[in-house]
Design a protein around this motif. Sequence first.
Motif, PDB file in Angstrom:
ATOM      1  N   VAL A 220      42.997  62.582  82.288  1.00 22.12           N
ATOM      2  CA  VAL A 220      43.235  63.170  83.603  1.00 22.12           C
ATOM      3  C   VAL A 220      42.098  62.739  84.517  1.00 22.12           C
ATOM      4  CG1 VAL A 220      43.376  65.332  84.846  1.00 22.12           C
ATOM      5  CG2 VAL A 220      44.456  65.115  82.633  1.00 22.12           C
ATOM      6  N   GLN A 221      42.413  62.047  85.580  1.00 25.52           N
ATOM      7  CA  GLN A 221      41.352  61.454  86.397  1.00 25.52           C
ATOM      8  C   GLN A 221      40.935  62.393  87.511  1.00 25.52           C
ATOM      9  OE1 GLN A 221      42.736  57.674  87.682  1.00 25.52           O
ATOM     10  NE2 GLN A 221      43.107  56.973  85.610  1.00 25.52           N
ATOM     11  N   THR A 222      39.657  62.397  87.783  1.00 25.29           N
ATOM     12  CA  THR A 222      39.138  63.136  88.937  1.00 25.29           C
ATOM     13  C   THR A 222      38.548  62.120  89.893  1.00 25.29           C
ATOM     14  OG1 THR A 222      36.971  63.400  87.973  1.00 25.29           O
ATOM     15  CG2 THR A 222      38.580  65.107  87.521  1.00 25.29           C
ATOM     16  N   GLU A 223      37.996  62.620  90.989  1.00 30.62           N
ATOM     17  CA  GLU A 223      37.564  61.642  91.996  1.00 30.62           C
ATOM     18  C   GLU A 223      36.373  60.821  91.526  1.00 30.62           C
ATOM     19  OE1 GLU A 223      36.319  63.673  95.533  1.00 30.62           O
ATOM     20  OE2 GLU A 223      35.789  65.451  94.371  1.00 30.62           O
ATOM     21  N   ASP A 224      35.522  61.350  90.632  1.00 33.75           N
ATOM     22  CA  ASP A 224      34.444  60.473  90.177  1.00 33.75           C
ATOM     23  C   ASP A 224      34.701  59.868  88.805  1.00 33.75           C
ATOM     24  OD1 ASP A 224      32.110  63.233  89.538  1.00 33.75           O
ATOM     25  OD2 ASP A 224      34.218  62.933  89.142  1.00 33.75           O
ATOM     26  N   ALA A 225      35.222  60.573  87.896  1.00 31.31           N
ATOM     27  CA  ALA A 225      35.492  59.935  86.594  1.00 31.31           C
ATOM     28  C   ALA A 225      36.758  60.534  85.978  1.00 31.31           C
ATOM     29  CB  ALA A 225      34.298  60.075  85.662  1.00 31.31           C
ATOM     30  N   PHE A 226      36.592  61.482  85.107  1.00 34.93           N
ATOM     31  CA  PHE A 226      37.759  62.101  84.500  1.00 34.93           C
ATOM     32  C   PHE A 226      37.423  63.549  84.201  1.00 34.93           C
ATOM     33  CE2 PHE A 226      35.390  61.749  80.679  1.00 34.93           C
ATOM     34  CZ  PHE A 226      34.896  60.453  80.629  1.00 34.93           C
ATOM     35  N   LEU A 227      38.448  64.313  83.959  1.00 31.22           N
ATOM     36  CA  LEU A 227      38.259  65.733  83.697  1.00 31.22           C
ATOM     37  C   LEU A 227      37.651  65.882  82.304  1.00 31.22           C
ATOM     38  CD1 LEU A 227      38.789  68.551  84.826  1.00 31.22           C
ATOM     39  CD2 LEU A 227      40.924  68.542  83.556  1.00 31.22           C
ATOM     40  N   ARG A 228      36.484  66.514  82.271  1.00 33.03           N
ATOM     41  CA  ARG A 228      35.776  66.609  81.001  1.00 33.03           C
ATOM     42  C   ARG A 228      36.140  67.869  80.263  1.00 33.03           C
ATOM     43  NH1 ARG A 228      32.342  66.211  84.675  1.00 33.03           N
ATOM     44  NH2 ARG A 228      31.443  64.214  85.216  1.00 33.03           N
ATOM     45  N   LEU A 229      36.345  67.708  78.983  1.00 30.20           N
ATOM     46  CA  LEU A 229      36.505  68.876  78.129  1.00 30.20           C
ATOM     47  C   LEU A 229      35.431  68.728  77.060  1.00 30.20           C
ATOM     48  CD1 LEU A 229      38.787  71.048  78.276  1.00 30.20           C
ATOM     49  CD2 LEU A 229      39.660  70.018  76.210  1.00 30.20           C
ATOM     50  N   PRO A 230      34.273  69.355  77.228  1.00 32.35           N
ATOM     51  CA  PRO A 230      33.200  69.132  76.260  1.00 32.35           C
ATOM     52  C   PRO A 230      33.650  69.524  74.857  1.00 32.35           C
ATOM     53  CG  PRO A 230      32.348  70.225  78.195  1.00 32.35           C
ATOM     54  CD  PRO A 230      33.835  70.190  78.342  1.00 32.35           C
ATOM     55  N   SER A 231      33.345  68.687  73.924  1.00 32.77           N
ATOM     56  CA  SER A 231      33.810  68.932  72.561  1.00 32.77           C
ATOM     57  C   SER A 231      32.766  68.398  71.608  1.00 32.77           C
ATOM     58  CB  SER A 231      35.143  68.232  72.337  1.00 32.77           C
ATOM     59  OG  SER A 231      34.954  66.851  72.380  1.00 32.77           O
ATOM     60  N   PRO A 232      32.791  68.874  70.383  1.00 31.01           N
ATOM     61  CA  PRO A 232      31.816  68.360  69.419  1.00 31.01           C
ATOM     62  C   PRO A 232      32.208  66.964  68.954  1.00 31.01           C
ATOM     63  CG  PRO A 232      33.228  69.990  68.387  1.00 31.01           C
ATOM     64  CD  PRO A 232      33.607  69.984  69.825  1.00 31.01           C
ATOM     65  N   VAL A 233      31.253  66.093  68.951  1.00 29.70           N
ATOM     66  CA  VAL A 233      31.462  64.731  68.460  1.00 29.70           C
ATOM     67  C   VAL A 233      30.499  64.528  67.317  1.00 29.70           C
ATOM     68  CG1 VAL A 233      31.361  62.297  69.047  1.00 29.70           C
ATOM     69  CG2 VAL A 233      32.110  63.941  70.742  1.00 29.70           C
ATOM     70  N   VAL A 234      30.991  64.180  66.173  1.00 28.20           N
ATOM     71  CA  VAL A 234      30.191  63.954  64.959  1.00 28.20           C
ATOM     72  C   VAL A 234      29.520  65.255  64.523  1.00 28.20           C
ATOM     73  CG1 VAL A 234      28.382  62.618  63.862  1.00 28.20           C
ATOM     74  CG2 VAL A 234      29.822  61.560  65.577  1.00 28.20           C
ATOM     75  N   SER A 235      28.621  65.792  65.336  1.00 29.55           N
ATOM     76  CA  SER A 235      27.988  67.066  64.951  1.00 29.55           C
ATOM     77  C   SER A 235      28.589  68.157  65.833  1.00 29.55           C
ATOM     78  CB  SER A 235      26.496  66.969  65.180  1.00 29.55           C
ATOM     79  OG  SER A 235      26.260  66.802  66.559  1.00 29.55           O
TER      80      SER A 235
ATOM     81  N   TRP B 260      27.247  69.585  68.378  1.00 31.29           N
ATOM     82  CA  TRP B 260      26.686  69.663  69.719  1.00 31.29           C
ATOM     83  C   TRP B 260      27.711  69.155  70.735  1.00 31.29           C
ATOM     84  CZ3 TRP B 260      22.402  72.404  70.195  1.00 31.29           C
ATOM     85  CH2 TRP B 260      21.595  72.557  69.077  1.00 31.29           C
ATOM     86  N   CYS B 261      27.673  69.776  71.907  1.00 30.16           N
ATOM     87  CA  CYS B 261      28.656  69.435  72.936  1.00 30.16           C
ATOM     88  C   CYS B 261      28.424  68.030  73.468  1.00 30.16           C
ATOM     89  CB  CYS B 261      28.527  70.407  74.111  1.00 30.16           C
ATOM     90  SG  CYS B 261      29.157  72.023  73.767  1.00 30.16           S
ATOM     91  N   SER B 262      29.486  67.301  73.604  1.00 35.36           N
ATOM     92  CA  SER B 262      29.389  66.005  74.264  1.00 35.36           C
ATOM     93  C   SER B 262      30.299  66.070  75.473  1.00 35.36           C
ATOM     94  CB  SER B 262      29.851  64.905  73.320  1.00 35.36           C
ATOM     95  OG  SER B 262      30.441  63.863  74.046  1.00 35.36           O
ATOM     96  N   ASP B 263      29.752  65.664  76.636  1.00 36.49           N
ATOM     97  CA  ASP B 263      30.529  65.793  77.869  1.00 36.49           C
ATOM     98  C   ASP B 263      31.419  64.603  78.128  1.00 36.49           C
ATOM     99  OD1 ASP B 263      27.767  67.409  79.481  1.00 36.49           O
ATOM    100  OD2 ASP B 263      29.552  68.245  78.553  1.00 36.49           O
ATOM    101  N   ALA B 264      31.519  63.717  77.185  1.00 35.84           N
ATOM    102  CA  ALA B 264      32.272  62.490  77.471  1.00 35.84           C
ATOM    103  C   ALA B 264      33.694  62.545  76.949  1.00 35.84           C
ATOM    104  CB  ALA B 264      31.548  61.295  76.864  1.00 35.84           C
ATOM    105  N   ASN B 265      34.160  63.725  76.549  1.00 33.26           N
ATOM    106  CA  ASN B 265      35.530  63.795  76.023  1.00 33.26           C
ATOM    107  C   ASN B 265      36.505  64.035  77.166  1.00 33.26           C
ATOM    108  OD1 ASN B 265      37.620  64.087  74.144  1.00 33.26           O
ATOM    109  ND2 ASN B 265      37.457  66.299  74.242  1.00 33.26           N
ATOM    110  N   PRO B 266      37.373  63.102  77.466  1.00 35.22           N
ATOM    111  CA  PRO B 266      38.298  63.344  78.574  1.00 35.22           C
ATOM    112  C   PRO B 266      39.471  64.196  78.113  1.00 35.22           C
ATOM    113  CG  PRO B 266      38.632  61.163  77.697  1.00 35.22           C
ATOM    114  CD  PRO B 266      37.546  61.782  76.883  1.00 35.22           C
ATOM    115  N   ALA B 267      40.007  64.939  79.051  1.00 27.49           N
ATOM    116  CA  ALA B 267      41.196  65.718  78.737  1.00 27.49           C
ATOM    117  C   ALA B 267      42.407  64.810  78.894  1.00 27.49           C
ATOM    118  CB  ALA B 267      41.299  66.901  79.698  1.00 27.49           C
ATOM    119  N   GLY B 268      43.246  64.755  77.898  1.00 25.62           N
ATOM    120  CA  GLY B 268      44.424  63.907  77.977  1.00 25.62           C
ATOM    121  C   GLY B 268      45.578  64.675  78.590  1.00 25.62           C
TER     122      GLY B 268
END
Lengths: 542, 133
Positions: A165-180, A182-190
Amino acid sequence: ADTRDAAQARVRSAPAPVTDVARLCVCDLLVAQCDVNCCCDPDCSAEDFSLFTACSVPVVTGDSQLCSQKAAVYSLDVEANPPERIFKIIDQVNPSIFCIHATNYEQALYLKSPEIPTPENFDQLLDKFGGATFSTEPDSWNLDTDAQNPPDANETSRYEYGLPVQTEDAFLRLPSPVVSSWCSDANPAGFLVNQATKCIRSVSVEKCDSIQALSMLFYINSSILAVPKSSQMVNITVQSIAVQSLNGMRTLLSSSDVLRLPMVLDEVCINAVLGVNYHITHTDTGEIIEAAAAFVLGAISKEALSIEQSFEISFTQENTQPVALSGNPGYVVGLPVRAGFQPQGYPFLAAFLSNKHSQLTILQSTSTQDCLAAQGARAPVLFGYNMISGCKLRITAAMKCQPLAQTLLDVLKGQSFPEYVASFGNSQAQDVLDWVPITQLHISEQIISHTLQSSCQIPVSLGIEVKWTKYGSLVNPQARIVNVTATITTSTLKQPPSGRERIIPIMSSVVFTDISSPAEPSYKAWPTINIKLPFDFFYPFV
Amino acid sequence: SSQLSSLPLQILLYVNGIYYVFYFLATLAMIIYKSQVFSYPDDLLAPDLAVLFLMAILEVPRLYLGFKGNLTEAEAPLGLSLGLTVGSVVLCVYLLLWQTYVLWADVLLNALLLSAYGLESGLKVTAIAAFVS
């Protein structure tokens, strides 16, 4: 320093490629060991060669396009006793007139040596090869680009399933755990991907107003694009704010239009975002028309080094009620059986009400096993999972039968026992024929010695039997519920003498039975040869 | 005899003209073939093509001056043609030895052209000598 420089110089250049055909061996894989049937392996001795059956690599040459080159030929002489390997270097000639006589371009015939990373070219190599895809232009999909650069060149002008889901600067973030965790802000919402994630973020109370991820603004300040690559924006509105106190109690705020930013108050950071729930409304052509976010704000105490944030996103089509499908179309094992009620007074225009409160549920056994203290814990009936649960009923002399029977019926069936069950996992509420009525049966266990029918009966067990069948094609059968029967078994209440108490077990169970008939193969009709003589074939005799 | 023009030179120039057309087309086709089949980066393809086209551009005045000089029995055009032949020889040697890929067919074509140039140069020198004296 001298040896270090030499070592660094050695490391910087890759080892020189071997081009002598006599020393090249492709099948020599094991170091210092003889590879089986590898005639060019230098680690093999004559005894090893005598055990080989064939040569896996008979010829080693350079590029066959060259006019004349050396070739190493390996073969096994099986006539000799013991068999021995024959090694010959011959001149191989390419007779074609277009063979390469000479080349002034060294890399033409060999693979390119990769660039060894050095401190000077590391950044450039990282730009080129550091992403998930290699590209010659630095047009990669990362957060630092200001302009929007979606990777799909021929994108359609609407959202499709799974597209970020795109926003005006990048994409809509859904912070989620990646590997560990800890929150990662780079997970886009599909788009159309309903997700719920929980992750841990490290916080410190002193800096809590400067941590972006704790403030409401971070989640709602960028507007969502209605369609990809367009300029139509949809602002994210704040649907509701719930405030959670330090002891976990949540209060829903009445006014949700005031933006509450985190601030430090008495060594406690308040208004920190603990959870965000996005609700996106879309049209059936893949355009986003509304976006709302429900926040849970909480307080972080001084000792807390990290907090758990939970994020959820759900997509609803406009003008429809959000209904979770249990399969499309057949039921999927493990998903809840959908059930509903027929609203009273609409015998013909029957649409079924189906929501979370009218699910088919059975009693959930608790640790106390006491039916009357069951607290209404119920488990949803999941398709394909036979379940059995129960509780113990303690009957004292003082109990009255009628209220007890009613209470037990509530315990067994729950507050709102549905009347209809969806036949398919994706049955719509408006399709009346897709819903199967629940047949209710009553069986009373009669104890022969007490034959009085009028004595009070209490329900002791509820058995739900769901009959389903395989429907559709043989290679992809869909599960379809055909019949649901709920059987209540009642038995006579035998009151114990006063002062004593009796314990009787109360049971409820769900059983799924497959009643599919065996598949019938159907074949195409045999082709018929349609020969007819012309009408006047026997002219002039006929 | 009063005719000083050299007949062998004339024949050779005429045959050279026809052969050159074939040579140019064949070499161009082979460069295209090489660029498809082998790895031929653009910064190596450009010099090879430039040399081939330069040679074609040089060939036209060279042959014209050769014809004119021989037929009019004038030594100046013939001398100029000889000078241009030197340039063509250099380019031909480049295509024979220093091309990116030298195929066997390249070797044959260029060797034939070089021998034609050599023979031509010899005949031009004798014709100039005959015209001067």
